[in-house]
Write a protein that holds these residues in place. Sequence first.
Motif, PDB file in Angstrom:
ATOM      1  N   UNK A 184       0.832  -1.194   0.000  1.00 26.12           N
ATOM      2  CA  UNK A 184       0.000   0.000   0.000  1.00 26.12           C
ATOM      3  C   UNK A 184       0.865   1.242   0.000  1.00 26.12           C
ATOM      4  N   UNK A 185       0.225   2.391  -0.005  1.00 20.11           N
ATOM      5  CA  UNK A 185       0.997   3.637  -0.042  1.00 20.11           C
ATOM      6  C   UNK A 185       1.749   3.875   1.268  1.00 20.11           C
ATOM      7  N   UNK A 186       2.823   4.624   1.166  1.00 18.26           N
ATOM      8  CA  UNK A 186       3.597   5.027   2.338  1.00 18.26           C
ATOM      9  C   UNK A 186       2.798   6.118   3.051  1.00 18.26           C
ATOM     10  N   UNK A 187       2.476   5.870   4.314  1.00 17.17           N
ATOM     11  CA  UNK A 187       1.685   6.822   5.107  1.00 17.17           C
ATOM     12  C   UNK A 187       2.616   7.883   5.682  1.00 17.17           C
ATOM     13  N   UNK A 188       2.331   9.149   5.366  1.00 19.95           N
ATOM     14  CA  UNK A 188       3.222  10.250   5.712  1.00 19.95           C
ATOM     15  C   UNK A 188       2.536  11.261   6.622  1.00 19.95           C
ATOM     16  N   UNK A 189       3.265  11.684   7.648  1.00 18.65           N
ATOM     17  CA  UNK A 189       2.897  12.844   8.450  1.00 18.65           C
ATOM     18  C   UNK A 189       3.791  13.981   7.982  1.00 18.65           C
ATOM     19  N   UNK A 190       3.201  15.082   7.558  1.00 20.61           N
ATOM     20  CA  UNK A 190       3.934  16.248   7.081  1.00 20.61           C
ATOM     21  C   UNK A 190       3.913  17.335   8.155  1.00 20.61           C
ATOM     22  N   UNK A 191       5.097  17.812   8.529  1.00 19.99           N
ATOM     23  CA  UNK A 191       5.218  18.860   9.537  1.00 19.99           C
ATOM     24  C   UNK A 191       5.958  20.035   8.894  1.00 19.99           C
ATOM     25  N   UNK A 192       5.212  21.092   8.605  1.00 20.85           N
ATOM     26  CA  UNK A 192       5.751  22.281   7.918  1.00 20.85           C
ATOM     27  C   UNK A 192       4.991  23.496   8.425  1.00 20.85           C
ATOM     28  N   UNK A 193       5.720  24.527   8.884  1.00 19.55           N
ATOM     29  CA  UNK A 193       5.058  25.683   9.488  1.00 19.55           C
ATOM     30  C   UNK A 193       4.453  26.647   8.473  1.00 19.55           C
TER      31      UNK A 193
END
Length: 123
Positions: A6-15
């Motif tokens: 399945x797809x790579x599950x990503x948490x994006x942290x960008x201000x």
Amino acid sequence: MNDDAGPIRVLLVEDSDVYRDSLVFLLGTREDVAVVAAVGDGATAVRAYAEHAPDVVILDYRLPDVDGADVAAELGGTAAVVFLSASAGRDEYDAASSAGAVLVRKDEGMDALVDAVRRAAGR
């Protein structure tokens, strides 16, 4: 790449709201990447990581409330991290290496970022 995973599950942290929204959109065009959460600060990142259990955290190295290396450490060393930096110097590269993370400069483009996410996820 293992398509069955399945797809790579990503948490994006960008201000930056605009840059974060752009990354969410662009990453959403990739079949093998799914952004499960996108947040703008380190404290929220730690909570989102616990809630969403992503495969990879894309983490802006310079956040307004905390250093990206500190966020990576707070995740307990269990997260696969890709640091994102507008101006990567020796300190950023050393911090990435110490955290077992990959560092991508923001000017390297989407392909470099997605390749780093894949490497961090072991694909």
